[in-house]
Each structure stands twice: as structure tokens, then as C-alpha cells.
Design an enzyme around this catalytic site. Structure first.
Site, mmCIF file in Angstrom:
data_model
loop_
_atom_site.group_PDB
_atom_site.id
_atom_site.type_symbol
_atom_site.label_atom_id
_atom_site.label_comp_id
_atom_site.label_asym_id
_atom_site.label_seq_id
_atom_site.Cartn_x
_atom_site.Cartn_y
_atom_site.Cartn_z
ATOM 1 N N ASP A 101 15.017 -30.856 -30.141
ATOM 2 C CA ASP A 101 14.329 -30.915 -28.852
ATOM 3 C C ASP A 101 14.392 -32.301 -28.209
ATOM 4 O O ASP A 101 14.830 -33.272 -28.834
ATOM 5 C CB ASP A 101 12.872 -30.449 -29.004
ATOM 6 C CG ASP A 101 12.156 -31.079 -30.181
ATOM 7 O OD1 ASP A 101 12.654 -32.084 -30.741
ATOM 8 O OD2 ASP A 101 11.086 -30.580 -30.555
ATOM 9 N N ASN A 136 -0.695 -26.984 -33.976
ATOM 10 C CA ASN A 136 -0.936 -25.603 -33.526
ATOM 11 C C ASN A 136 0.138 -24.636 -34.030
ATOM 12 O O ASN A 136 0.229 -23.513 -33.558
ATOM 13 C CB ASN A 136 -1.012 -25.559 -31.989
ATOM 14 C CG ASN A 136 0.274 -26.035 -31.333
ATOM 15 O OD1 ASN A 136 1.271 -26.284 -32.006
ATOM 16 N ND2 ASN A 136 0.263 -26.159 -30.015
ATOM 17 N N HIS A 158 3.469 -25.101 -33.846
ATOM 18 C CA HIS A 158 4.752 -25.065 -33.143
ATOM 19 C C HIS A 158 5.879 -25.634 -34.008
ATOM 20 O O HIS A 158 5.653 -26.469 -34.881
ATOM 21 C CB HIS A 158 4.677 -25.759 -31.772
ATOM 22 C CG HIS A 158 4.635 -27.253 -31.761
ATOM 23 N ND1 HIS A 158 3.715 -27.966 -31.029
ATOM 24 C CD2 HIS A 158 5.400 -28.196 -32.365
ATOM 25 C CE1 HIS A 158 3.935 -29.257 -31.183
ATOM 26 N NE2 HIS A 158 4.951 -29.421 -31.991
ATOM 27 N N GLU A 218 5.932 -23.572 -28.411
ATOM 28 C CA GLU A 218 4.476 -23.544 -28.441
ATOM 29 C C GLU A 218 3.960 -22.117 -28.677
ATOM 30 O O GLU A 218 4.657 -21.139 -28.372
ATOM 31 C CB GLU A 218 3.931 -24.064 -27.103
ATOM 32 C CG GLU A 218 4.279 -25.535 -26.808
ATOM 33 C CD GLU A 218 3.396 -26.526 -27.571
ATOM 34 O OE1 GLU A 218 2.961 -26.230 -28.698
ATOM 35 O OE2 GLU A 218 3.162 -27.620 -27.022
HETATM 36 C C1 GLP Z 1 6.682 -32.846 -31.948
HETATM 37 C C2 GLP Z 1 8.072 -32.342 -32.238
HETATM 38 C C3 GLP Z 1 8.088 -31.426 -33.425
HETATM 39 C C4 GLP Z 1 7.320 -32.041 -34.566
HETATM 40 C C5 GLP Z 1 5.902 -32.260 -34.154
HETATM 41 C C6 GLP Z 1 5.028 -32.825 -35.258
HETATM 42 O O1 GLP Z 1 5.946 -31.986 -31.176
HETATM 43 N N1 GLP Z 1 8.645 -31.669 -31.128
HETATM 44 O O2 GLP Z 1 9.442 -31.153 -33.789
HETATM 45 O O3 GLP Z 1 7.385 -31.200 -35.684
HETATM 46 O O4 GLP Z 1 5.913 -33.166 -33.070
HETATM 47 O O5 GLP Z 1 5.112 -34.223 -35.265
HETATM 48 P P1 GLP Z 1 4.550 -35.143 -36.408
HETATM 49 O O6 GLP Z 1 5.530 -35.019 -37.534
HETATM 50 O O7 GLP Z 1 4.555 -36.516 -35.812
HETATM 51 O O8 GLP Z 1 3.210 -34.640 -36.764
#
Ligand code: GLP
Length: 243
Positions: free
Chosen positions: A67, A136, A138, A143
């Protein structure tokens, strides 16, 4: 879906890096699906260490990221292209031309999304897809919603929960883009092997819903229950509600 519980975030990173290393040994020209966020950083650090010790060779590896924020160019420090360069690509012998991050730039991000799916279809299939997870549930930036999974790469309006979680990376929280481009659940599920990492207590509910909840778009990661080769590696805090 297999769940591996490690003591802490560092051990999660080491375990995940071992899986990456074995994938690259088995297939030096493998295709990796890569993720951003704080969770995979220890994994990338371990991979860099293995490369520096002469134990890993990325010269034939290709990669596709999940992404990117809409509107951020690759040299913006909060863009996911910048993250990948600074956290992994700049430190190993991967050819940057073989690394792909969806583009959130240009007048028609939807067209970028269609283009990314064409590239994914043409690449021959992701051998190992790394995932983090949002609080949440995702995956990528897919989402939660009430009634459907989104299969194709698409443009997503980020939820309040995600905006709140990720705003800390921006100098001014209001600079955080409202939209992102993300590989869809279909692209993720098409990977031959999926590895989801989760660390910290803020992920405990999402891991509970992913592993023990119904398969539902209300927790997008729950679809991994139907993947033939999916593993979750989490630390004790993220696994706390599995007992
Ligand atoms: C973002 C990314 C996800 C990732 C998530 C969790 O939203 N798009 O791919 O898994 O953050 O991030 P973190 O690992 O910093 O908790």
C-alpha cells in the site's frame, strides 16, 4: 492457519526473518510481498544483518508492497516507498528496479490501482506475503466494513481508528492523507504463503477476531482462516486473548 507465539517483538522479528531467509534460499528469484508499519521493522533489521553477514542475497529477489498513501511522493518521509528504502532496500543488494510500491500520485489513482493489479497478475505470483495488522483488523489498508471484502487493488478512505494510529508518524497530524491505495484482499489471498505479524497489546483484540472470530469483512484479516498456507507470528501481548 497456524499461530506461533513468541516472547516479544524482537523474537517475532527473528522468527519472521528465518522464514524470509528460507524462502530466498529455496528460490533466489522469489517474489516477496512486503509491508510497512512499525511491526515488521525488527524483521527487516534481521534480514539486513543476515545480508551483511553474507548469508542472504537479494540480487534476484523482486518485491511488491501492499500500500501507499494517496498524494505522497516516494521522497516524502512518511510515504511507504521512503519507508521501504530506508528500512530495507537501501541496506541490502536488492535492485530497486525490482521493487514495486503502488503509486498514490497522479490525477487518476484508480488507474494506478488497475495497473498494479495487472503487474501483480503478470509477476507470476507472490511467494511470501508479509502482513502487519491494524488495531481494527485491517490488512494492507483494507479497512473493516459490514458486508463485503474488496478483492482488487483499490483506493481506500481511511477510518478514524487508522488515521489516529498513523497520525503520529506525521509532523502535523492534519497532514496525514485521508486516502490510500492498497492491494485488495484478493491479491493478498493469491500469495502462496502469508505471514502476518502482530506485536503489543493494542493488537490483541484484532488477533482474537482474526483467529477465533467468524470470517467477516468486519475483521478483514479473518479471511486468512481460509488461506491454505497462512501463519501468524505474534508476541505474548498480542496473543493475550487467544487463551
Ligand atoms: C498501516 C499499514 C498496515 C500495517 C498497519 C499496522 O495501516 N497500512 O499495513 O499493518 O499500519 O502498523 P503498525 O505495525 O505500525 O502497528
Amino acid at each position: 492457519m497456524q499461530v506461533i507465539i513468541c516472547k516479544n517483538a524482537q523474537d517475532v522479528g527473528e522468527a519472521a526473518a528465518m522464514i524470509f531467509a528460507s524462502t530466498i534460499y529455496a528460490k533466489p528469484d522469489c517474489i516477496l510481498g512486503l509491508a510497512t508499519g512499525s511491526t515488521p521493522i525488527p524483521t527487516y533489521q534481521k534480514m539486513i544483518e543476515l545480508y551483511k553477514r553474507g548469508l542472504l542475497d537479494f540480487s534476484k529477489v523482486r518485491s511488491y508492497n501492499l500500500d501507499e498513501y494517496v498524494g505522497l511522493s516516494g521522497d516524502h518521509p512518511c510515504s511507504y516507498r521512503y519507508f521501504m528504502n530506508t528500512e530495507l532496500f537501501d541496506h541490502v543488494n536488492i535492485d530497486k528496479a525490482n521493487t514495486h510500491v503502488p503509486s498514490g500520485l497522479g490525477a487518476d489513482p484508480e488507474a494506478n490501482a488497475r495497473e498494479y493489479d495487472k503487474m501483480l497478475a503478470a509477476c507470476g505470483g507472490i511467494d511470501l506475503q508479509l502482513l502487519g495488522i491494524g488495531r481494527n483488523g485491517h490488512i494492507g489498508f483494507n479497512e473493516p466494513n459490514d458486508d463485503h471484502f474488496v478483492y482488487n487493488t483499490n483506493i481506500i478512505t481511511l477510518t478514524e481508528s487508522t488515521r489516529e494510529a498513523n497520525a503520529k508518524y506525521f509532523d502535523k497530524p492534519e497532514d496525514m492523507p485521508a486516502k490510500a491505495i492498497s492491494m485488495g484482499v484478493g491479491g493478498i489471498m493469491a500469495a502462496k504463503r502469508v505471514l502476518l505479524l502482530a506485536t503489543g497489546s493494542s493488537k490483541a483484540q484484532a488477533i482474537h477476531d482474526t483467529v477465533l472470530g467468524p470470517v467477516s469483512p468486519k475483521c478483514p484479516a479473518s479471511i486468512l482462516q481460509t488461506h491454505p498456507n497462512a501463519q501468524i507470528i505474534c508476541d505474548e501481548e498480542a496473543a493475550a486473548l487467544l487463551k
